[in-house]
Design an enzyme around this catalytic site. Structure first.
Site, PDB file in Angstrom:
ATOM      1  N   ASP A   1      37.014   1.013  38.151  1.00  0.00           N
ATOM      2  CA  ASP A   1      36.000   1.769  37.417  1.00  0.00           C
ATOM      3  C   ASP A   1      35.960   3.190  37.979  1.00  0.00           C
ATOM      4  O   ASP A   1      35.762   3.387  39.183  1.00  0.00           O
ATOM      5  CB  ASP A   1      34.631   1.102  37.559  1.00  0.00           C
ATOM      6  CG  ASP A   1      33.597   1.725  36.636  1.00  0.00           C
ATOM      7  OD1 ASP A   1      33.162   2.840  36.927  1.00  0.00           O
ATOM      8  OD2 ASP A   1      33.227   1.093  35.634  1.00  0.00           O
TER       9      ASP A   1
ATOM     10  N   ASN B   1      31.733  13.723  31.438  1.00  0.00           N
ATOM     11  CA  ASN B   1      31.447  13.940  30.025  1.00  0.00           C
ATOM     12  C   ASN B   1      30.237  14.854  29.826  1.00  0.00           C
ATOM     13  O   ASN B   1      30.255  15.763  28.983  1.00  0.00           O
ATOM     14  CB  ASN B   1      31.187  12.601  29.322  1.00  0.00           C
ATOM     15  CG  ASN B   1      32.474  11.842  29.038  1.00  0.00           C
ATOM     16  OD1 ASN B   1      33.532  12.438  28.886  1.00  0.00           O
ATOM     17  ND2 ASN B   1      32.397  10.526  28.984  1.00  0.00           N
TER      18      ASN B   1
ATOM     19  N   ASP C   1      38.253  12.764  28.519  1.00  0.00           N
ATOM     20  CA  ASP C   1      39.468  12.100  28.027  1.00  0.00           C
ATOM     21  C   ASP C   1      40.667  12.447  28.916  1.00  0.00           C
ATOM     22  O   ASP C   1      41.525  11.601  29.175  1.00  0.00           O
ATOM     23  CB  ASP C   1      39.764  12.527  26.589  1.00  0.00           C
ATOM     24  CG  ASP C   1      38.786  11.923  25.590  1.00  0.00           C
ATOM     25  OD1 ASP C   1      38.033  11.000  25.985  1.00  0.00           O
ATOM     26  OD2 ASP C   1      38.776  12.366  24.430  1.00  0.00           O
TER      27      ASP C   1
ATOM     28  N   GLU D   1      35.584   3.475  30.855  1.00  0.00           N
ATOM     29  CA  GLU D   1      36.288   4.061  32.000  1.00  0.00           C
ATOM     30  C   GLU D   1      36.820   2.998  32.941  1.00  0.00           C
ATOM     31  O   GLU D   1      37.152   3.281  34.091  1.00  0.00           O
ATOM     32  CB  GLU D   1      35.364   5.016  32.761  1.00  0.00           C
ATOM     33  CG  GLU D   1      34.174   4.364  33.429  1.00  0.00           C
ATOM     34  CD  GLU D   1      32.941   4.261  32.542  1.00  0.00           C
ATOM     35  OE1 GLU D   1      31.845   4.216  33.090  1.00  0.00           O
ATOM     36  OE2 GLU D   1      33.091   4.249  31.301  1.00  0.00           O
TER      37      GLU D   1
END
Length: 341
Positions: free
Chosen positions: A214, A222, A231, A257
């Site tokens: 993770d 973000n 991204d 993620e």
């Protein structure tokens, strides 16, 4: 089909089935076709890649089998391609009917030719006039022209069908990644993971390890820098992690993620070392925000590593690994759990 072809087919099946049983390959139509091609030894590259897959895992996972099948056997697959299948079915029906019509025309032509040559023979025995011979020859020419027209028509349909099949194969190849690969990161997706982990635990679970990854504080990327940079972080992490996965070890985008790695037929120590190596590699990553040229070099990830235990099912293995992952995050992130002894 000739007796020789039938004998070859039977011999290949006799070779293929024991190999599938030996390596615990499910008896699906796709796998039958793949292993039939393998024992036929007509495609050295297929045999080489299948040998490597089996050597690495003592079997061939569903995803690997599917990809090898598509790459080397090239039969249509079930995607969002029902329309493609329908088009293929229509083409097959049309070609089948055209072939029947052509065969029927050919038989008619043969019958008529036989009659005409019989007439010529009779004329020769009984005496004949020039007009009679010319009449028979004209009839032969007429029938020949008819069968030629039928054959040309069928040939044109074959050429058209081949062109359409080539187009369909191209579309299938383009849509293949939508089925098994994540479009953003270009690694195998959750569907592929589900297929492979189920097969692994069902057929050869001993020593199987699962790693869940993770990306730490991904929401911050973000929120602070926008989804485009988020991204980019995902793609960069996936690329670096993929580089560490060798010898039958596969990386999957698990969701959001999160990534997953299946380490088959290994040892927990080996899997944990792999996770630690990836963690250190990710620490060295940096990405650049092109809008302001700011470099982001705070990319880290948390890891959970678990080994399959007897009588454990897939859900329990994932849950055990997930628990270790969240323990790593609770303890401060950027670490592998459990801690090495």
């Amino acid at each position: 089909m000739s007796n020789t072809l039938l004998q070859t087919a039977a011999a290949n099946l006799k070779k293929a089935v024991p190999l599938m049983l030996k390596y615990r390959i499910p008896t699906t139509p796709t796998n039958y076709a793949l292993w039939y091609a393998y024992v036929g030894e007509q495609n050295p590259l297929l045999n080489q890649e299948l040998d490597i897959a089996v050597k690495q895992n003592q079997t061939c996972s569903p995803v690997t089998s599917e990809l090898l099948y598509r790459k080397h056997v090239a039969d249509p697959v079930e995607l969002n391609v029902r329309e493609m299948r329908k088009n293929l079915d229509v083409m097959v029906c049309e070609l089948s009917q055209s072939l029947k019509d052509t065969n029927s025309d050919t038989e008619t032509f043969q019958t008529q030719i036989d009659k005409d040559f019989k007439k010529l023979s009779n004329l020769e025995n009984q005496g004949f006039s020039l007009e009679q011979v010319i009449g028979i020859v004209r009839n032969i020419v007429k029938e020949s022209s008819s069968i030629r027209s039928s054959t040309v028509s069928f040939t044109e349909q074959l050429q058209k069908a081949q062109s359409e099949i080539d187009t369909l194969k191209t579309r299938l190849a383009e849509s293949e990644k939508d089925m098994l690969f994540d479009a953003l990161t270009n690694v195998l997706n959750r569907r592929a993971f589900n297929d492979d982990i189920e097969a692994q635990i069902s057929s050869d679970p001993a020593g199987t390890c699962l790693i869940l990854i993770d990306i730490d504080h991904f929401k911050i990327f973000n929120d602070n820098f926008g989804h485009q940079l988020g991204d980019l972080v995902l793609k960069t992490v996936a690329k670096r992690t993929q580089e560490a996965c060798r010898d039958g070890i596969k990386l999957y985008r698990f969701g959001g993620e999160e990534f997953a790695i299946i380490v088959p037929s290994s040892q927990f120590r080996v899997a944990r070392q792999l996770a630690e190596a990836i963690r250190r590699a990710l620490e060295k990553l940096s990405v650049k925000d092109r809008r302001n040229d700011k470099v982001i070099d705070s990319i880290t990830a948390s890891f959970g590593v678990a080994e399959w235990k007897p009588k454990q099912n897939v859900s329990q293995l994932i849950e055990a690994t997930d628990t270790l992952l969240y323990e790593a995050k609770r303890l401060g992130r950027n670490r592998v759990m459990p801690i090495a002894n």
